[in-house]
Every structure is written in C-alpha cells, then in structure tokens.
Design an enzyme around this catalytic site. Structure first.
Site, PDB file in Angstrom:
ATOM      1  N   VAL A  63       0.845  -1.188   0.000  1.00 18.96           N
ATOM      2  CA  VAL A  63       0.000   0.000   0.000  1.00 18.96           C
ATOM      3  C   VAL A  63       0.880   1.237   0.000  1.00 18.96           C
ATOM      4  O   VAL A  63       1.838   1.331   0.780  1.00 18.96           O
ATOM      5  CB  VAL A  63      -0.924   0.029   1.241  1.00 18.96           C
ATOM      6  CG1 VAL A  63      -1.814   1.264   1.216  1.00 18.96           C
ATOM      7  CG2 VAL A  63      -1.761  -1.236   1.330  1.00 18.96           C
ATOM      8  N   CYS A  64       0.559   2.177  -0.870  1.00 21.96           N
ATOM      9  CA  CYS A  64       1.171   3.504  -0.836  1.00 21.96           C
ATOM     10  C   CYS A  64       0.036   4.497  -1.086  1.00 21.96           C
ATOM     11  O   CYS A  64      -1.127   4.164  -0.863  1.00 21.96           O
ATOM     12  CB  CYS A  64       2.320   3.632  -1.837  1.00 21.96           C
ATOM     13  SG  CYS A  64       1.889   3.467  -3.586  1.00 21.96           S
ATOM     14  N   GLY A  65       0.337   5.669  -1.559  1.00 23.60           N
ATOM     15  CA  GLY A  65      -0.717   6.645  -1.799  1.00 23.60           C
ATOM     16  C   GLY A  65      -1.677   6.231  -2.895  1.00 23.60           C
ATOM     17  O   GLY A  65      -2.893   6.359  -2.745  1.00 23.60           O
ATOM     18  N   GLN A 107      -3.909   4.140  -0.544  1.00 22.87           N
ATOM     19  CA  GLN A 107      -4.667   4.665   0.586  1.00 22.87           C
ATOM     20  C   GLN A 107      -5.489   5.891   0.189  1.00 22.87           C
ATOM     21  O   GLN A 107      -6.541   6.141   0.755  1.00 22.87           O
ATOM     22  CB  GLN A 107      -3.695   5.019   1.718  1.00 22.87           C
ATOM     23  CG  GLN A 107      -4.361   5.570   2.954  1.00 22.87           C
ATOM     24  CD  GLN A 107      -3.403   5.659   4.103  1.00 22.87           C
ATOM     25  OE1 GLN A 107      -3.017   4.638   4.660  1.00 22.87           O
ATOM     26  NE2 GLN A 107      -2.989   6.879   4.453  1.00 22.87           N
TER      27      GLN A 107
END
Length: 146
Positions: A63-65, A107
């Site tokens: 998960v990242c931006g 996210q």
C-alpha cells in the site's frame, strides 16, 4: 497462505486495516509485516517481492498513496508480477489472468471497507494456467530472462 504486507507512512492506515482483516481470516496462516516508520515505498516493495521470490511468503500486499509506485518497484524484482487494483474486475484479472503475486492498493484511492471486501475475493483467486493469458506470461518470463 503466508502473506507479506508492507507500506510506507502514506499507506499505513489502509495497510493496518488490511493486516487486521488478514490476521482474522482462517485462510491466512501468517502475516509478515515489513513496514517500518522510515520505510520508503521502493524499499518495502523490494523487500516484499524478495520475500516471495525466496519462498518466505506466498503472496503480498503493498500500500502507498496510489498503489502505482509500489507496483512499479515490486515488479523490478525478477520473477515478480505486482498489480495495482481497486475494483473487482482488476483484482480478479490480476490473479486469474496475470498470476500477479502482489496486490497493490492506494490509501488515497480506496476506503478500508472496500479494500477488505476485495481482499476477501483475492484470497480465493487462483491463476488459470490453461487460460488464453498463459502463453503471454511465458512470453513475459522469457523476455525477463534475457
């Protein structure tokens, strides 16, 4: 199933929600969290991908931006296919068609409840080696080996 999970700071909240779900799911034997407070998305992505290549995990979640950076970085590890997916069609296709070992999400793109619902489907998905995509995966692997 052993699942490696990881996120830099801008993906920690969604990662934590997904991790909690995985830890409560009977289909999951182990959740290995590679996140650290100072982790960059490339570093955590490389580490997760390598854990799969080394056989320490079966699949991964990053998960990242947006989920894009982690997918790009993880896919740099030879033998790894990482896919960004935020809906049922792309989650299914990532595994059934493309045999992606790593699911990447953003996210800033998806709510935790929606991500967990897709994760529930993802856990049961398997690649179909007799599909029309199978030969294309061979073509990709051959290119990668050169």
């Amino acid at each position: 199933m052993r699942i490696v999970i990881g996120a830099p700071g801008n993906g920690a909240q969604l990662k934590d929600a997904m991790k909690a779900y995985l830890q409560s799911d009977a289909r999951v034997d182990e959740v290995i969290d590679l996140s650290t407070p100072d982790a960059t998305y490339p570093a955590v992505s490389f580490n997760a991908a390598q854990a799969i290549v080394d056989g320490r995990a079966d699949r991964g979640i990053l998960v990242c931006g947006t989920g894009i950076g982690t997918a790009i970085a993880a896919s740099k590890v030879r033998g790894i296919r990482a896919a960004t997916a935020h809906d049922l069609v792309t989650v299914r296709g990532s595994v059934q068609n493309y045999d992606a070992q790593i699911l990447c999400m953003g996210q800033n793109v998806i709510a935790p409840a929606a991500a967990v619902a897709l994760l529930d489907v993802w856990l049961d998905l398997r690649h179909d080696p007799d599909s029309a995509y199978a030969q294309k995966l061979v073509e990709i692997a051959e290119f990668e080996a050169d």
